[in-house]
Design a protein around this motif. Structure first.
Motif, PDB file in Angstrom:
ATOM      1  N   PRO A  13      11.114   7.064   3.514  1.00  0.00           N
ATOM      2  CA  PRO A  13      10.442   5.796   3.184  1.00  0.00           C
ATOM      3  C   PRO A  13      11.232   5.019   2.144  1.00  0.00           C
ATOM      4  CG  PRO A  13       9.324   7.624   2.119  1.00  0.00           C
ATOM      5  CD  PRO A  13      10.399   8.230   2.977  1.00  0.00           C
ATOM      6  N   VAL A  14      11.739   3.865   2.525  1.00  0.00           N
ATOM      7  CA  VAL A  14      12.477   2.999   1.601  1.00  0.00           C
ATOM      8  C   VAL A  14      11.797   1.647   1.581  1.00  0.00           C
ATOM      9  CG1 VAL A  14      14.655   4.207   1.977  1.00  0.00           C
ATOM     10  CG2 VAL A  14      14.082   2.223   3.382  1.00  0.00           C
ATOM     11  N   ARG A  15      12.103   0.845   0.563  1.00  0.00           N
ATOM     12  CA  ARG A  15      11.522  -0.486   0.410  1.00  0.00           C
ATOM     13  C   ARG A  15      12.480  -1.522   0.977  1.00  0.00           C
ATOM     14  NH1 ARG A  15       7.896  -1.434  -3.637  1.00  0.00           N
ATOM     15  NH2 ARG A  15       8.053  -3.579  -2.921  1.00  0.00           N
ATOM     16  N   LEU A  16      12.256  -1.867   2.240  1.00  0.00           N
ATOM     17  CA  LEU A  16      13.086  -2.889   2.862  1.00  0.00           C
ATOM     18  C   LEU A  16      12.414  -4.247   2.746  1.00  0.00           C
ATOM     19  CD1 LEU A  16      14.129  -0.969   6.063  1.00  0.00           C
ATOM     20  CD2 LEU A  16      15.565  -1.469   4.096  1.00  0.00           C
ATOM     21  N   SER A  17      13.197  -5.290   2.854  1.00  0.00           N
ATOM     22  CA  SER A  17      12.659  -6.646   2.766  1.00  0.00           C
ATOM     23  C   SER A  17      11.608  -6.842   3.832  1.00  0.00           C
ATOM     24  CB  SER A  17      13.781  -7.677   2.972  1.00  0.00           C
ATOM     25  OG  SER A  17      14.749  -7.537   1.966  1.00  0.00           O
ATOM     26  N   GLY A  18      10.550  -7.557   3.467  1.00  0.00           N
ATOM     27  CA  GLY A  18       9.477  -7.825   4.409  1.00  0.00           C
ATOM     28  C   GLY A  18       8.330  -6.860   4.302  1.00  0.00           C
ATOM     29  N   GLU A  19       8.526  -5.723   3.614  1.00  0.00           N
ATOM     30  CA  GLU A  19       7.468  -4.739   3.522  1.00  0.00           C
ATOM     31  C   GLU A  19       6.413  -5.129   2.513  1.00  0.00           C
ATOM     32  OE1 GLU A  19       6.981   0.085   2.956  1.00  0.00           O
ATOM     33  OE2 GLU A  19       8.948  -0.866   2.859  1.00  0.00           O
ATOM     34  N   ALA A  20       6.704  -6.058   1.650  1.00  0.00           N
ATOM     35  CA  ALA A  20       5.738  -6.448   0.632  1.00  0.00           C
ATOM     36  C   ALA A  20       4.484  -7.030   1.240  1.00  0.00           C
ATOM     37  CB  ALA A  20       6.355  -7.463  -0.326  1.00  0.00           C
ATOM     38  N   LYS A  21       4.551  -7.444   2.517  1.00  0.00           N
ATOM     39  CA  LYS A  21       3.377  -8.042   3.151  1.00  0.00           C
ATOM     40  C   LYS A  21       2.616  -7.034   3.985  1.00  0.00           C
ATOM     41  CE  LYS A  21       5.373 -12.645   3.333  1.00  0.00           C
ATOM     42  NZ  LYS A  21       5.687 -13.807   4.162  1.00  0.00           N
ATOM     43  N   GLY A  22       2.918  -5.757   3.865  1.00  0.00           N
ATOM     44  CA  GLY A  22       2.278  -4.772   4.716  1.00  0.00           C
ATOM     45  C   GLY A  22       1.514  -3.735   3.951  1.00  0.00           C
ATOM     46  N   TYR A  23       1.362  -2.610   4.614  1.00  0.00           N
ATOM     47  CA  TYR A  23       0.627  -1.511   4.021  1.00  0.00           C
ATOM     48  C   TYR A  23       1.516  -0.732   3.068  1.00  0.00           C
ATOM     49  CZ  TYR A  23      -2.978  -2.297   7.519  1.00  0.00           C
ATOM     50  OH  TYR A  23      -3.975  -2.843   8.275  1.00  0.00           O
ATOM     51  N   GLY A  24       0.956   0.312   2.491  1.00  0.00           N
ATOM     52  CA  GLY A  24       1.733   1.158   1.593  1.00  0.00           C
ATOM     53  C   GLY A  24       1.762   0.598   0.197  1.00  0.00           C
ATOM     54  N   ASP A  25       2.765   1.006  -0.595  1.00  0.00           N
ATOM     55  CA  ASP A  25       2.867   0.586  -1.981  1.00  0.00           C
ATOM     56  C   ASP A  25       3.099  -0.905  -2.105  1.00  0.00           C
ATOM     57  OD1 ASP A  25       2.538   3.180  -2.673  1.00  0.00           O
ATOM     58  OD2 ASP A  25       4.691   3.610  -2.779  1.00  0.00           O
ATOM     59  N   GLY A  26       3.668  -1.525  -1.084  1.00  0.00           N
ATOM     60  CA  GLY A  26       4.000  -2.938  -1.194  1.00  0.00           C
ATOM     61  C   GLY A  26       2.996  -3.852  -0.545  1.00  0.00           C
ATOM     62  N   ARG A  27       1.778  -3.381  -0.301  1.00  0.00           N
ATOM     63  CA  ARG A  27       0.810  -4.223   0.410  1.00  0.00           C
ATOM     64  C   ARG A  27       0.351  -5.395  -0.444  1.00  0.00           C
ATOM     65  NH1 ARG A  27      -4.218  -0.345   1.288  1.00  0.00           N
ATOM     66  NH2 ARG A  27      -2.557   1.200   1.229  1.00  0.00           N
ATOM     67  N   GLN A  28      -0.083  -6.456   0.222  1.00  0.00           N
ATOM     68  CA  GLN A  28      -0.737  -7.590  -0.414  1.00  0.00           C
ATOM     69  C   GLN A  28      -2.132  -7.678   0.140  1.00  0.00           C
ATOM     70  OE1 GLN A  28       1.412 -11.165   0.231  1.00  0.00           O
ATOM     71  NE2 GLN A  28       2.635 -10.941  -1.595  1.00  0.00           N
ATOM     72  N   ARG A  29      -3.049  -8.074  -0.663  1.00  0.00           N
ATOM     73  CA  ARG A  29      -4.420  -8.239  -0.221  1.00  0.00           C
ATOM     74  C   ARG A  29      -4.855  -9.659  -0.514  1.00  0.00           C
ATOM     75  NH1 ARG A  29      -6.974  -3.466   0.941  1.00  0.00           N
ATOM     76  NH2 ARG A  29      -5.891  -1.564   0.326  1.00  0.00           N
ATOM     77  N   SER A  30      -5.707 -10.196   0.356  1.00  0.00           N
ATOM     78  CA  SER A  30      -6.194 -11.560   0.183  1.00  0.00           C
ATOM     79  C   SER A  30      -7.688 -11.594   0.390  1.00  0.00           C
ATOM     80  CB  SER A  30      -5.517 -12.504   1.180  1.00  0.00           C
ATOM     81  OG  SER A  30      -5.823 -12.107   2.487  1.00  0.00           O
ATOM     82  N   LEU A  31      -8.385 -12.346  -0.395  1.00  0.00           N
ATOM     83  CA  LEU A  31      -9.813 -12.534  -0.225  1.00  0.00           C
ATOM     84  C   LEU A  31     -10.058 -13.519   0.905  1.00  0.00           C
ATOM     85  CD1 LEU A  31     -10.892 -12.740  -3.955  1.00  0.00           C
ATOM     86  CD2 LEU A  31     -11.165 -10.799  -2.418  1.00  0.00           C
ATOM     87  N   ALA A  32     -11.305 -13.551   1.365  1.00  0.00           N
ATOM     88  CA  ALA A  32     -11.614 -14.457   2.472  1.00  0.00           C
ATOM     89  C   ALA A  32     -11.366 -15.896   2.086  1.00  0.00           C
ATOM     90  CB  ALA A  32     -13.067 -14.261   2.901  1.00  0.00           C
ATOM     91  N   LEU A  33     -11.734 -16.301   0.887  1.00  0.00           N
ATOM     92  CA  LEU A  33     -11.428 -17.628   0.383  1.00  0.00           C
ATOM     93  C   LEU A  33     -10.865 -17.485  -1.022  1.00  0.00           C
ATOM     94  CD1 LEU A  33     -14.521 -19.658   1.617  1.00  0.00           C
ATOM     95  CD2 LEU A  33     -12.223 -19.627   2.592  1.00  0.00           C
ATOM     96  N   ALA A  34     -10.305 -18.556  -1.541  1.00  0.00           N
ATOM     97  CA  ALA A  34      -9.513 -18.435  -2.763  1.00  0.00           C
ATOM     98  C   ALA A  34     -10.358 -18.212  -4.002  1.00  0.00           C
ATOM     99  CB  ALA A  34      -8.648 -19.686  -2.935  1.00  0.00           C
ATOM    100  N   GLY A  35     -11.407 -18.983  -4.212  1.00  0.00           N
ATOM    101  CA  GLY A  35     -12.119 -18.957  -5.483  1.00  0.00           C
ATOM    102  C   GLY A  35     -13.177 -17.886  -5.545  1.00  0.00           C
ATOM    103  N   GLU A  36     -13.519 -17.457  -6.765  1.00  0.00           N
ATOM    104  CA  GLU A  36     -14.562 -16.473  -6.963  1.00  0.00           C
ATOM    105  C   GLU A  36     -15.897 -16.999  -6.480  1.00  0.00           C
ATOM    106  OE1 GLU A  36     -16.550 -13.014  -8.160  1.00  0.00           O
ATOM    107  OE2 GLU A  36     -14.415 -13.452  -7.882  1.00  0.00           O
ATOM    108  N   ASP A  37     -16.150 -18.300  -6.690  1.00  0.00           N
ATOM    109  CA  ASP A  37     -17.417 -18.876  -6.275  1.00  0.00           C
ATOM    110  C   ASP A  37     -17.491 -19.066  -4.764  1.00  0.00           C
ATOM    111  OD1 ASP A  37     -18.191 -18.962  -8.884  1.00  0.00           O
ATOM    112  OD2 ASP A  37     -17.523 -21.045  -9.193  1.00  0.00           O
ATOM    113  N   ASP A  38     -16.312 -19.017  -4.109  1.00  0.00           N
ATOM    114  CA  ASP A  38     -16.283 -19.243  -2.667  1.00  0.00           C
ATOM    115  C   ASP A  38     -16.259 -17.946  -1.868  1.00  0.00           C
ATOM    116  OD1 ASP A  38     -16.230 -21.982  -3.021  1.00  0.00           O
ATOM    117  OD2 ASP A  38     -14.049 -21.983  -3.254  1.00  0.00           O
TER     118      ASP A  38
END
Length: 454
Positions: free
Chosen positions: A191-216
């Motif tokens: 397992p190595v950290r190749l470009s593009g993996e930051a948008k996936g699973y594993g240590d480099g995952r990104q998470r996004s809420l359904a909408l941007a604001g806390e009130d939303d």
């Protein structure tokens, strides 16, 4: 494991060719007896020897009687074949299990079982089966092995019937056959950290809420086991029941594995050729990234992909990931050289742009194809190229330390376009090249002041 459907072979008068077929089945011993009997009978007639005539008639009649009895014998047997496994990596062995069932009410005589296999899998297996009682069965097995990828038919199964004296043999063929799939060798990758993996699973995952604001935040109803710290009290007061914040949704990383199959890009053939290394490398990367949760797509220079995959490829880290890997391995098992001269069709498939990782296994490149790859890099989030220079693969192992002049120039063009380009020498380990690509990427990032790190 797969099982062939049962078939039956009957030695009755319904067999095409009739008695003529039975006479054609006379063995060398049977023909010798018949010839000796005819000769002895002719000599007895000329010489007037009655004793010699009786001997001649006995020698001539015996093989004819054996052929007639064997022709009228009604053996009803069913045969089946089972492969374990039905999909095997190149260089590994698979075992073929054969089973014969006597479904008639009378025992069989001596039987010879023979299975037809391609010569690349080994010698044709033959088995001698003793008397099989009524309702009985016999099981035998043999091993097959191939260093070459492909799909190989096994069968049809042939049963050879023989009389007790060995005067006559008749062959019955079953109608079913199986297919053994020899897939490319798959090498485990670290397992190595190749470009593009930051948008996936594993240590480099990104998470996004359904909408941007806390009130939303869009809440959902409380479910047993939900963390009470995720209760959204404003929504709870509004709806009159416990509501919790939605779980953060992981964005699945995407990857396209490009396999260059152009015939003009590779020299040499066989299990140790550059093209076979590229196919094996593509298979290893596909399996590795599926296991890490990537949505993986296999693409060739012809623009073709695996039948059945979605627009984003096959999803990994799911129940269907093993089936997805099997489909891609089946495709790579039969992939062959293409007649194309360029990579433009593959560029047309990539230029839609999913900003995922692009891993390419390439043969010889000219300036035009290097320019196409440079444009292809702009459509991906990260790009890694393993370039197999045919000039180095045709040299002796002690003289492959550096790529040819043309190969070095193409590597420079790819690196200037943003590719992490690695020259693959003859006999190189994919694991080593995989780690080298990771080090090359971080060296490129450091040279650019950390741009694109992740």
């Amino acid at each position: 494991m797969t099982t062939a459907g049962s078939a039956r072979a009957e030695g009755d008068r319904g067999d095409k060719g009739g008695l003529r077929t039975a006479l054609a089945g006379l063995t060398t011993r049977g023909r010798s007896f018949l010839a000796a009997g005819v000769a002895a009978t002719a000599c007895a007639y000329v010489l007037g020897q009655s004793d010699l005539l009786r001997v001649g008639l006995l020698l001539a009649v015996l093989p004819l009687m054996c052929a007639g009895v064997l022709y009228r014998t009604r053996y009803r047997v069913a045969g089946s074949r089972r492969l374990s496994p039905a999909r095997v990596p190149a260089g590994s062995e698979a075992r073929v299990h054969l089973r014969m069932d006597n479904v008639s009410r009378m025992p069989t005589g001596l039987l010879m079982l023979q299975d037809r296999v391609p010569y690349v899998l080994g010698p044709r297996p033959r088995f001698v089966l003793d008397r099989v009682e009524a309702g009985g069965r016999r099981e035998v097995s043999y091993r097959v092995r191939s260093d070459l990828r492909g799909r190989y038919p096994l069968g049809p199964l042939q049963l050879r019937l023989s009389d007790p004296f060995g005067m006559c043999e008749l062959t019955r063929s079953f109608s079913t056959y199986d297919t053994l799939t020899v897939i490319p060798r798959v090498e485990p990758l670290p397992p190595v950290r190749l470009s593009g993996e930051a948008k996936g699973y594993g240590d480099g995952r990104q998470r996004s809420l359904a909408l941007a604001g806390e009130d939303d935040v869009i809440p959902r109803g409380y479910r047993y086991g939900d963390d009470l710290r995720r209760v959204h009290w404003r929504s709870t007061a509004r709806y009159g029941e416990l509501m919790v914040r939605r779980e953060e949704q992981p964005q699945r990383a995407r990857c396209t594995v490009l396999l260059d199959t152009r015939a003009i890009a590779y020299d040499g053939a066989g299990p140790d050729s550059a093209f076979e290394w590229a196919v094996s490398g593509a298979a290893s990367v596909l399996v590795h990234l599926l296991e890490r949760g990537f949505s993986v797509r296999l693409l060739t220079d012809t623009g073709n992909s695996v039948p059945g995959e979605g627009s984003d490829g096959f999803a990994g880290a799911s129940q269907e990931s093993a089936d997805a890997a099997g489909l891609m391995m089946d495709t790579l098992a039969v992939v062959d050289h293409s007649d194309g001269a360029g990579l433009s069709r593959a560029y047309d498939m990539v230029r839609g742009g999913n900003e995922g990782l692009l891993v390419a296994f390439l043969g010889d490149l000219d300036e035009e194809q290097a320019a196409v790859l440079a444009r292809m890099r702009q459509r991906s989030g990260g790009a890694v190229a393993f370039v197999l220079d045919s000039g180095t693969w045709l040299r002796e192992p002690s003289d492959v330390s550096a790529p040819s002049d043309g190969g070095g120039e193409r590597l420079r063009m790819l690196r200037e376009a943003g590719w992490t380009a690695v020259s693959v020498p003859r006999g190189a380990s994919l694991e080593e090249q995989w780690r080298l690509a990771d080090r090359e990427r971080f060296g490129l990032v450091a040279a650019r002041g950390g741009e694109g790190a992740g």
